[in-house]
Scaffold this active site. Structure first.
Site, PDB file in Angstrom:
ATOM      1  N   SER A 165       0.887   5.079  -5.606  1.00  0.00           N
ATOM      2  CA  SER A 165       1.130   5.381  -6.584  1.00  0.00           C
ATOM      3  C   SER A 165       1.896   6.052  -7.073  1.00  0.00           C
ATOM      4  CB  SER A 165       0.036   4.921  -7.624  1.00  0.00           C
ATOM      5  OG  SER A 165      -0.073   5.063  -8.818  1.00  0.00           O
ATOM      6  N   HIS A 191       3.648   0.903  -7.025  1.00  0.00           N
ATOM      7  CA  HIS A 191       3.099   0.769  -8.771  1.00  0.00           C
ATOM      8  C   HIS A 191       4.639   1.685  -9.399  1.00  0.00           C
ATOM      9  CE1 HIS A 191      -1.490   1.492  -8.913  1.00  0.00           C
ATOM     10  NE2 HIS A 191      -1.177   0.420  -7.890  1.00  0.00           N
ATOM     11  N   ASP A 287      -6.953   1.436  -6.840  1.00  0.00           N
ATOM     12  CA  ASP A 287      -5.932   0.417  -6.656  1.00  0.00           C
ATOM     13  C   ASP A 287      -6.265   0.478  -5.139  1.00  0.00           C
ATOM     14  OD1 ASP A 287      -4.941  -1.917  -6.392  1.00  0.00           O
ATOM     15  OD2 ASP A 287      -2.717  -1.427  -7.326  1.00  0.00           O
TER      16      ASP A 287
END
Length: 350
Positions: A165, A191, A287
């Site tokens: 991310s 992401h 995540d």
């Protein structure tokens, strides 16, 4: 508790007003000044010593990239870019991340005020994260990437899954650039919103020995290829007979993200298991932590980027805490370690 001091730089008076309104609506941050261009911003940085800068990508007098490059060389500080959702905007934003920007937010194409206000929590979250982030280390000399040699041709069953991310675009570049064309297939979830992942894949493809592309639903997964999850779609591994296949879906966000790293890792655990290596890189939040545990339990070897080399250590920290990580390594060791584990199979399993 002291507030996070923010300087907003944008040539649009409306955008400066909206960003000020959004930031000042959160009790833990405040806009200390705004600037219509980088030349004014330069003086305001000296005067107000902000902790975070929000910077428009395209501006008159000096564009955002030129200013960012000078800033990161002379007075490094956390920067969140504000970008348009255009092909040119995405290219410039990726270059900004390469130069050291921590993250970016996108301007809506229609209904600027309503669209930006809808992003209020996201913008605040990115500013908080930027204020705590470790600034990426920029090399003073551009050294050519050393391609990893002596990589034997492997079974097409071998696979690498990577999740990242915040700070991940540059981390992924560091991981992919040394890989030889004989590398196993890689599935990657970073992401990123729609409109940016295709540019990201194309940029990497120009820099790497392997083929890097935005993943397409139903395509066969091939060695020597890296498949990037498209923005706003989950990337999963599937099987078609004896072959691996890409599956994309529009299911609900997982851990507030689509694409989600957990979704990718769980599918790889199911279909590749001990033939896989899982890698979790820099990023905010959790995540990928649960999915990495499933990978580990399925027999895959799992790697996490260490805190010292992460821009944000959130995702690796959570994966380590859940007990799903076999080895914690510096970013510059990730490529070598994941290929070593793929080559060795389970012989080196800790």
């Amino acid at each position: 508790m002291s507030k996070i001091r923010v300087l907003c730089v944008d040539d649009s008076a409306l955008m400066r007003q909206i960003m000020t309104e959004i930031i000042n609506s959160h009790p833990d941050m405040e806009v200390v000044a705004t600037a219509p261009d980088p030349l004014v911003a330069r003086d305001l940085i000296k005067k107000f010593n902000p902790q975070v800068l929000t910077l428009d990508v395209e501006m008159p007098r000096m564009d955002g990239l030129d200013f960012l490059e000078k800033l990161m060389r002379l007075r490094p500080m956390p920067v969140v870019m504000v970008s348009s959702l255009t092909g040119k905007g995405s290219e410039i934003t990726l270059r900004a991340l390469e130069l050291g920007a921590i993250d970016f937010v996108t301007k809506p194409q229609l209904g600027i005020r309503e669209g930006m206000l809808a992003y209020s929590e996201l913008i605040a979250e990115k500013i908080r994260m930027a204020a705590k982030a470790r600034l990426p280390q920029r090399s003073t000399t551009a050294e050519p990437t050393k391609i990893i040699q002596h990589m034997p041709l492997l079974s097409s069953e071998k696979l690498i899954a990577i999740g990242a991310s915040t700070g991940g675009t540059e981390a992924i570049r560091h991981v992919l650039q040394p890989l030889p064309p004989t590398s196993p297939a890689l599935l990657i979830t970073q992401h990123m919103p729609p409109g940016f992942t295709k540019s990201f894949a194309e940029r990497l493809n120009k820099l790497c020995q392997i083929t890097v592309k935005e993943a397409e639903d139903g395509e066969r997964v091939l060695p020597g290829h890296a498949y990037i999850a498209p923005g706003a779609r989950h990337l999963e591994l599937a099987r078609s007979g004896a072959n691996y296949q890409v599956r994309l879906n529009d299911g609900p966000p997982v851990n507030r993200h689509r694409p989600s790293v957990d979704v990718l890792f769980r599918s790889v655990a199911q279909y590749a298991g001990r033939n896989a290596v899982g890698v979790i890189l820099t990023g905010m939040g959790n995540d990928g932590a649960a999915g990495m545990l499933e990978l580990h339990q399925a027999g895959a070897y799992t790697l996490a980027q260490n805190e010292a080399s992460c821009v944000v250590f959130g995702m690796p920290r959570e994966a380590i805490a859940m007990g799903g990580v076999d080895e914690v390594v510096d970013l510059h060791q990730v490529s070598q370690r994941m290929l070593a584990q793929i080559s060795a199979g389970q012989a080196l399993r800790i």
